[in-house]
Design an enzyme around this catalytic site. Structure first.
Site, PDB file in Angstrom:
ATOM      1  N   HIS A 137      29.127  38.379  53.652  1.00  0.00           N
ATOM      2  CA  HIS A 137      28.051  38.306  52.667  1.00  0.00           C
ATOM      3  C   HIS A 137      28.568  37.727  51.352  1.00  0.00           C
ATOM      4  O   HIS A 137      27.904  36.893  50.725  1.00  0.00           O
ATOM      5  CB  HIS A 137      27.471  39.700  52.410  1.00  0.00           C
ATOM      6  CG  HIS A 137      26.857  40.332  53.615  1.00  0.00           C
ATOM      7  ND1 HIS A 137      26.396  41.636  53.620  1.00  0.00           N
ATOM      8  CD2 HIS A 137      26.622  39.853  54.873  1.00  0.00           C
ATOM      9  CE1 HIS A 137      25.909  41.924  54.806  1.00  0.00           C
ATOM     10  NE2 HIS A 137      26.040  40.863  55.587  1.00  0.00           N
TER      11      HIS A 137
ATOM     12  N   SER B 170      23.963  36.345  58.348  1.00  0.00           N
ATOM     13  CA  SER B 170      23.902  36.949  57.019  1.00  0.00           C
ATOM     14  C   SER B 170      24.673  36.153  55.967  1.00  0.00           C
ATOM     15  O   SER B 170      24.220  36.026  54.830  1.00  0.00           O
ATOM     16  CB  SER B 170      24.447  38.381  57.064  1.00  0.00           C
ATOM     17  OG  SER B 170      23.704  39.172  57.955  1.00  0.00           O
TER      18      SER B 170
END
Length: 264
Positions: free
Chosen positions: A231, A174
């Protein structure tokens, strides 16, 4: 949560080896920054002169499929218990004690669940194939790797900054994918994107800013079990790359205009 229970079932393989005692946050950070700098400087030469990387110069989209294949291969290794000892050390990112500095990278190619792998690889395919062609394979590889490492570093820093105790390790692509998304959105801010079959109004940049706000809120409010810090780290790296690439393009256009002016 059940997710951390699944991740923690590998803790039986934790090692007391003294080689890993010096992997404190300072040393891990220095390793990550050095690796990022080396990747940024050396990648253009590797893709220019070193086989098989030279193949991707004329087939940049194949680099995306190669990265996708590596992620699938690591997922396959998680299905065989005999590899768990090595995967726990190199493909899980521990927050309280990093057992190997290489887990900053290995964890970004690691998935244990089909839905996690599927969602991330769909995102990689959706944005990566276009962006690899736009940037060229060397720039794309540098972006992907450094976004992955930035995500891992933010993930390790976050518990110390927020003064919280993390429940378990993390893994997944991610961070790198948010870097890809951030770079794409910066370079093509008005591109139309879709969430599955639903169009997102406002274009890529607005969607990216919304994702950033969601991740900031996740860090602040400690929602669920997503690694919001990773993230954010990948997103920051992606925007920096987008700014860097756009400035390279701008300078190249200025050079060409000056050459034309001299001719006429």
């Amino acid at each position: 949560s059940s997710r951390y229970t699944r991740l923690n079932r590998f803790q039986q393989y934790q090692s007391n080896d003294n080689r890993y005692k010096n992997n404190n946050i300072r040393n891990v950070t220095l390793f990550g920054i050095a690796f990022m700098a080396g990747t940024f400087v050396l990648t253009p030469y590797i893709f220019e002169y070193v086989p098989p990387f030279t193949y991707f110069r004329t087939h940049p989209h194949q680099l995306v499929y190669t990265i996708l294949g590596i992620n699938c291969a690591v997922f396959g290794l998680w299905q065989a218990p005999k590899y768990w000892r090595y995967l726990q050390r190199y493909a899980l990112l521990e927050k309280d004690h990093v057992y190997s500095k290489w887990s900053l990278i290995g964890s970004a190619f690691s998935h244990q669940e089909v839905w996690h792998l599927g969602m991330n690889m769909l995102a990689l395919w959706s944005f990566g194939t276009s962006l690899a062609t736009m940037l060229g394979p060397a720039n794309f590889f540098s972006l992907y790797m450094n976004s992955a490492i930035a995500g891992s570093l933010f993930s390790v820093w976050y518990p110390h900054i927020a003064r919280i105790s993390m429940m378990g390790p993390s893994l997944g692509a991610s961070g790198a994918l948010f870097g890809v998304f951030g770079c794409f959105s910066y370079l093509v801010p008005h591109a139309k994107i879709m969430l599955f079959v639903f169009p997102i109004p406002g274009g890529a940049w607005l969607a990216f800013l919304g994702a950033m706000a969601w991740n900031v809120a996740g860090c602040a409010l400690k929602w669920g079990s997503f690694d919001y810090a990773a993230h954010l780290g990948g997103s920051v790296a992606g925007v920096i790359y987008g700014w860097y690439i756009s400035n390279l393009v701008k300078r190249e256009k200025e050079r060409r205009m000056k050459r034309l002016e001299r001719l006429f």
